[in-house]
Design an enzyme around this catalytic site. Structure first.
Site, PDB file in Angstrom:
ATOM      1  N   GLY A   1      -8.318 -55.405  45.243  1.00 45.93           N
ATOM      2  CA  GLY A   1      -8.223 -54.008  45.661  1.00 45.93           C
ATOM      3  C   GLY A   1      -7.807 -53.919  47.119  1.00 45.93           C
ATOM      4  N   SER A   2      -8.259 -52.854  47.771  1.00 45.78           N
ATOM      5  CA  SER A   2      -7.725 -52.544  49.103  1.00 45.78           C
ATOM      6  C   SER A   2      -8.066 -53.557  50.184  1.00 45.78           C
ATOM      7  CB  SER A   2      -8.212 -51.165  49.538  1.00 45.78           C
ATOM      8  OG  SER A   2      -7.674 -50.202  48.681  1.00 45.78           O
ATOM      9  N   VAL A   3      -9.064 -54.408  49.970  1.00 46.57           N
ATOM     10  CA  VAL A   3      -9.351 -55.415  51.008  1.00 46.57           C
ATOM     11  C   VAL A   3      -8.149 -56.338  51.195  1.00 46.57           C
ATOM     12  CG1 VAL A   3     -11.867 -55.545  51.018  1.00 46.57           C
ATOM     13  CG2 VAL A   3     -10.617 -56.744  49.259  1.00 46.57           C
TER      14      VAL A   3
END
Lengths: 591, 115
Positions: free
Chosen positions: A289-291
């Site tokens: 995801g966004s990490v």
């Protein structure tokens, strides 16, 4: 007729011959057949017993035992030799093993040798041994010395230490390092007397066992407990499936904690689900995801047209962008964002737009340099490498998806190592869990921090730190802020895939990865919570876990510093000084 | 004279035999005693080890943290986050209500749980 002298000489010669024959036979038996007779004698008068090797222990970085051994006894019964089973049952019941009737029924039911009880305290077993010898039941009640593996901190680090089966390690480090932990058993020959009792005798041969090597880990059991407590609280509060956390030391790669919740008690591991035996942080791969936006931002900052990309404005006011027939959306409308804003507001369309300006080969090289796509080799079994496709296999849509962490898989440890690299000013340090291996107090192997490569330029790392600081102060990561220190980090909400294809709207993994303090990072923390039921965003699920871990790490640090100060002044608490624990509880971090 | 000499030799051989048997028996006893001592040392080391483990457990951060949280009359389940919130809000005394050690941990926990 022979003369008298002749007969005498003949008799002497015959005797001499007999003596010579006798001497020859004795010499032959002594010199030629000696070893055979010795062996026969040993078999007849001696009994060979095995001496088990003490299994190597495991310690945390402050020398606190995570796995150690205890002497116990085991009781075997040969019911067929018991002269009166009722009396034997009464003796055993007297030691509190069970009721007399129950034991008697067991003795009547069994026909052959069986283990009556195992893991009996040594003192109790010694008393039993004396009683059965006195009352004539020692031939059918055998009390053996045994050893039991214990895990003093129980479930706190069960997935790291693993557990031991009957003979070998079955999970965790117990399994992975079984060959060096088990040692080499010895043996001893005991002298058997006419009554069949065996006694140790000094001149009889003994081969001492070689104890297994001890493992000294980089883990800190306090930090481990802090992480586990924070995870437990959050997993319970959100109704999540599970949670995991990794704490690493920037500038060395030492792993200070690998925690998860729920976990299992290694002393009763076989009753736990097999799924629990795995270490989530290294064995579970997931779409980050966004990490993962960190990689796209780093690639942009490292690219030849970095100045242009940083100066650009990214219009995501429509809330989505269209690539082919697919739409990439944001949860909220962020308007027009600058370069920092892409990460601060965690804009998926914005990062997808940025990815189209980047060289996929450079992105791939940077992702690999940050540790994605290959196992890090920390020493835990079943470590996964994740998946990272070669750039030639990436179309525009795939690359746009990767920009916000879809279409590739990583482990939580890899994420922590990548952020640790940024915290270490762009140097990638090999994460490691085994600090040293010692045998009989002698270090036989010591692992030192290894700087593997420079993955990012120092200025890129510094710029990323500035952006990640903004994530926590004004962006999606505000719930992760720790009072009094500057925190850098990034949230990640990754939808899980559905079995039939596509992404789920209800099931997701929330993560937060970051480090603190920004100026001189001491802890890099990665948190993942799997399928929380009550919240939809990582900021409100994983952020508070990060905050609590970070807060408590600083309190722990302060407490230890204070204890060291007192130790330095002679171990005596100065008059008027508060207890360190009170100080820890009352000190506001950073003030 | 000859008979006396033979008797002396027999007596000396008998003494030698008895001494050998005694030495053998003593050797067995000493070896057994040595084994028992070694076992006692191992057990004592294990006992010491378990005391050290207990100390490590009792002085572990989370244990002390929950101990003081209880002493501060916060609910038993609330440990560091509650302390953190209280500290950040600037309210309430962060000192334990009593000196550490003046009450048993269980009493403190029970008192905390009741509030």
């Amino acid at each position: 007729m022979r003369s008298e002298g002749g007969r005498f000489r003949l008799a002497v010669s015959a005797l001499l011959f007999c003596w010579l024959v006798l001497f020859g036979v004795v010499a032959w038996h002594q010199l030629v057949r000696g070893s055979h007779h010795r062996h026969q004698a040993e078999v007849q008068h001696g009994v060979r017993v095995s001496l088990p090797a003490p299994r190597g222990r495991m310690f945390d970085r402050l020398g606190r035992p995570l796995a150690t051994n205890r002497s116990v006894s085991s009781i075997r019964i040969l019911p067929q030799y018991a002269k009166d089973k009722d009396t034997l049952a009464a003796i055993l019941a007297g030691f509190g093993f069970a009721e007399r009737r129950t034991i008697r029924a067991e003795l009547m039911r069994r026909k052959r040798h069986f283990w009556f009880r195992r893991n009996v305290p040594v003192q109790l077993a010694d008393s039993l041994r004396r009683v059965v010898t006195r009352r004539g039941y020692s031939n059918c009640t055998l009390v053996d010395d045994d050893r039991r593996r214990i895990y003093p901190f129980g479930a706190s680090c069960a997935t790291v230490t693993g557990f031991l089966g009957e003979e070998c390690g079955l999970a965790g480090l117990e399994y992975q390092f079984d060959s060096i932990l088990r040692g080499r058993p010895g043996w001893r020959l005991l002298q058997k007397d006419a009554l069949g009792y065996s006694h140790p005798y000094p001149s009889y041969p003994t081969v001492e066992p070689v104890p297994g090597a001890d493992l000294y880990l980089t883990l800190d059991i306090d930090i481990q407990a802090i992480c586990q407590q924070a995870l437990e609280e959050r997993v319970r509060a959100t109704g999540a499936l599970k949670g995991a956390a990794v704490v690493m030391e920037p500038g060395s790669g030492r792993i200070l904690a690998v925690a998860e919740w729920p976990t299992y008690d290694p002393a009763a591991a076989t009753t736990a689900e097999r799924e629990r035996h795995r270490c989530t942080a290294v064995s579970d791969v997931f779409e980050p995801g966004s990490v993962f936006k960190l990689v796209v931002m780093a690639t942009a900052l490292e690219s030849p047209n970095a100045a242009e990309l940083v100066a650009r404005r990214y219009d995501v006011s429509s809330g989505f962008i269209t690539i082919g027939k697919y739409k990439i959306r944001d949860a909220h409308n962020h308007g027009v964002l600058d370069f920092d804003g892409l990460m601060v507001m965690s804009s998926n369309p914005g990062c997808a737009m940025l990815s189209m300006q980047l060289d996929p080969e450079q992105y791939y090289q940077i992702a690999r340099a940050l540790g994605f796509g290959s196992a890090l080799g920390v020493g835990l079994p079943d470590e996964r490498s994740g998946t990272l496709d070669r750039p030639e296999r990436l179309g525009t849509l795939r690359f746009a998806n990767i920009a916000f962490g879809q279409g590739l898989t990583t482990t939580l440890l890899q994420l922590c190592a990548a952020y640790n690299c940024v915290a270490s000013d762009g140097e990638f340090w090999r994460p490691y869990l085994i600090d040293s291996v010692c045998q009989n107090g002698r270090v036989i192997q010591r692992n030192r921090p290894v700087r593997v490569r420079r993955a990012l330029r120092p200025e890129t790392a510094r710029r990323l730190k500035d952006i990640m600081e903004k994530v926590v102060t004004e962006g999606t990561g505000t719930p992760a802020a720790v009072p009094g220190v500057t925190v850098c980090g990034k949230t990640g909400t990754a939808q899980k895939t559905e079995p039939g294809g596509g992404y789920s709207n209800t099931r997701s993994r929330m993560s937060f990865v970051g480090f603190l303090p920004k100026e001189a990072p001491r802890y890099c923390i990665a948190v993942m919570v799997d399928e929380p039921k009550t919240d939809r965003f990582a900021s409100t699920v994983a952020g508070p876990v990060f905050r609590e871990i970070g807060w408590n790490l600083l309190r722990l640090e302060r407490m230890r510093q204070q204890t060291e100060v007192w130790a330095a002044v002679g171990g005596v608490r100065p008059v008027g000084a508060k207890d360190p624990t009170v100080l820890a509880a009352t000190t506001r971090v950073g003030r | 004279m000859r008979c006396a000499r033979v008797l002396l030799v027999v007596f000396l051989l008998a003494v030698l035999g008895v001494l050998y048997v005694r030495q053998h028996s003593l050797s067995l006893k000493l070896t057994q005693r040595l084994d028992e001592l070694e076992r006692t040392i191992v057990l004592a080391e294990e006992e010491l080890d378990s005391i050290e483990i207990d100390i490590a457990r009792l002085t572990g951060f989370c244990r002390l943290d929950s101990f003081y949280a209880a002493a501060m009359r916060l609910p038993a389940g609330a440990s560091s986050p509650a302390v953190a919130r209280a500290e950040m809000a600037g309210g309430g005394s962060m000192q334990p209500t009593q000196q550490p050690g003046s009450r048993r941990g269980s009493e403190i926990a029970a008192a905390g749980a009741g509030n």
